[in-house]
Design an enzyme around this catalytic site. Sequence first.
Site, mmCIF file in Angstrom:
data_model
loop_
_atom_site.group_PDB
_atom_site.id
_atom_site.type_symbol
_atom_site.label_atom_id
_atom_site.label_comp_id
_atom_site.label_asym_id
_atom_site.label_seq_id
_atom_site.Cartn_x
_atom_site.Cartn_y
_atom_site.Cartn_z
ATOM 1 N N HIS A 193 -79.368 34.648 -44.413
ATOM 2 C CA HIS A 193 -78.128 35.556 -44.468
ATOM 3 C C HIS A 193 -78.540 35.907 -46.123
ATOM 4 C CE1 HIS A 193 -74.051 36.394 -43.224
ATOM 5 N NE2 HIS A 193 -74.061 37.130 -44.522
ATOM 6 N N GLU A 210 -77.796 40.619 -40.262
ATOM 7 C CA GLU A 210 -77.902 42.007 -40.535
ATOM 8 C C GLU A 210 -79.186 42.411 -41.328
ATOM 9 O OE1 GLU A 210 -74.061 42.424 -42.845
ATOM 10 O OE2 GLU A 210 -72.871 42.145 -41.413
ATOM 11 N N GLU A 219 -69.012 38.583 -36.537
ATOM 12 C CA GLU A 219 -68.245 38.971 -37.808
ATOM 13 C C GLU A 219 -67.283 40.058 -37.672
ATOM 14 O OE1 GLU A 219 -70.270 39.827 -41.617
ATOM 15 O OE2 GLU A 219 -71.549 38.187 -41.208
ATOM 16 N N TRP A 251 -64.369 36.831 -39.934
ATOM 17 C CA TRP A 251 -65.045 36.982 -41.224
ATOM 18 C C TRP A 251 -63.779 37.085 -42.238
ATOM 19 C CZ3 TRP A 251 -69.595 35.595 -43.063
ATOM 20 C CH2 TRP A 251 -69.771 35.785 -44.567
ATOM 21 N N GLU A 302 -68.177 38.413 -52.399
ATOM 22 C CA GLU A 302 -68.526 39.375 -51.575
ATOM 23 C C GLU A 302 -69.594 40.434 -52.285
ATOM 24 O OE1 GLU A 302 -68.080 40.250 -48.697
ATOM 25 O OE2 GLU A 302 -68.470 42.461 -48.891
ATOM 26 N N TRP A 303 -70.724 39.823 -52.524
ATOM 27 C CA TRP A 303 -71.951 40.513 -52.813
ATOM 28 C C TRP A 303 -71.880 41.350 -54.136
ATOM 29 C CZ3 TRP A 303 -75.236 37.354 -50.664
ATOM 30 C CH2 TRP A 303 -75.190 36.807 -49.385
HETATM 31 O O1 IFM Z 1 -69.292 39.595 -46.768
HETATM 32 C C1 IFM Z 1 -70.230 40.419 -45.842
HETATM 33 C C2 IFM Z 1 -71.043 39.440 -44.927
HETATM 34 O O2 IFM Z 1 -71.964 38.767 -45.859
HETATM 35 C C3 IFM Z 1 -71.889 40.238 -44.161
HETATM 36 N N1 IFM Z 1 -71.280 41.267 -43.334
HETATM 37 C C4 IFM Z 1 -70.383 41.844 -44.134
HETATM 38 C C5 IFM Z 1 -69.356 41.099 -44.720
HETATM 39 C C6 IFM Z 1 -68.181 42.120 -45.453
HETATM 40 O O3 IFM Z 1 -69.104 42.894 -46.234
#
Ligand code: IFM
Length: 467
Positions: A144, A189, A373, A419, A426-427
């Site tokens: 991930h 993803e 998710e 999710w 959040e990245w």
């Molecule tokens: O937080 C992300 C997750 O890591 C991957 N899918 C989308 C989420 C929301 O942006």
Amino acid sequence: MANDASAVSDTRSPQSLADPFTPAADSSLWRKNFLLGAATASYQIEGAVAEDGRLPSIWDTFSATPGKVLAGDTGAVACDHYHRWQEDVDMLAGLGLEGYRLSIAWPRVMGAAGAPNRKGLDFYKRLLARLKEKGITTFVTLYHWDLPQHLEDRGGWPNRDTAYRFADYADLISRELAGSVDAWATLNEPWCSAYLGYGNGHHAPGLADGRFATQAMHHLLLAHGLAVPVLRANDPTSQKGIVANMGRGTANSDSAADQRAAHLFEVQHNAWILDPLLKGAYPRDLFELWPGTEPLVLDGDMQTIAAPLDFLGVNYYFRTNLASDGAHGFTEVPPEGVERTQMGWEVYPDGLRDLLTGFKKTYANLPPIYITENGMASDDKVTDGHVDDTQRIAFLKRHLAAVDQAIKAGVDVRGYFLWSLMDNFEWAFGYERRFGVVHVDYATQKRTIKRSAELVAKFLRERKART
Ligand code: IFM
């Protein structure tokens, strides 16, 4: 910490406690074998990035680079899950959630020369053992987005060798964890890894080159295909699959040009992944549109990628509305007056139903699906010990209704993961965007169960009580 939803003392008005969540009486969600769980990912929650021999990942490097992540946030501490995993599992179990989707941090469990890192492995062994004790079904993602930095230094995903290193990692981890995982997903993803990481640089490692993105995509898919038989050999009784973000493209008008724009968008987001996995070939119109971006594919790669799957994980968040750009491509036309989330993403549950029913029509060999998710970010605040996340409650109810519609239309959807279990990193948006059904106060690490989670828990208790 309140970790038993049924025991939360409530001082709010009866009005705000009215149940706006429970699915319709005829919903397939009432079926006891429809798995309802929550998801997280290693870099987003674990913290402890330099502990017990964990190596740096591309996200450590990227988030430490000024200007890459909002407010300069990093995953160094995140939700401190590495130290708080027991209370987090108790919280999951207290909510009655039946499934938990987590990911393994590759740089935590494997040294640069490929040797196992015992301390890192032990963390996941203890975590999975406790989840099993609690009767929680585990979906474990191998990748991930936290690529070991030493592999990026050797070219990352655009380098074919990374796919073979991934297969080695899959071998190590599935030998070590055999028997303790219910379902393995190779990747989360791959489109985001390739396009956000190497195509536009919004994510780690922050490169922006279209050719890198397509080559990275091919190598990610190759890595997946190489790993599946390894997982099957080492852990034969678990399920094997992959998790992909799926984009719903709608046409801005009935014109043939706009319809084609929406089609091309879905080719670029969905068929790019599903065609090689389920048909053993890349979609032709993808490279017709962007000639010269074809990845280098070696003999046998497509057969490797098309290894049979036990499940497909679908991540869904929003739709993209499109018009033709007047040439060969498409342009986004954001609809006005629609409901949006803290991310600015449109709330569009029909997109989930339409994608699922569309996949069933397109792919004769579509495997069983889990929604791995779905959820939304909102600027949630704790007031008097409670978080009333009303927008999320409606969001979840409507998306679960869309899943039910897809099931009734004949799509084999077997479960749904919120999710996310808790607010997390959040990245590129750091800690500002809150996706959790549990609130995290990052200063104290206090977890507060949001109203959405209370209602999901209530539903699960009611479902369990039914004969
Ligand atoms: O937080 C992300 C997750 O890591 C991957 N899918 C989308 C989420 C929301 O942006």
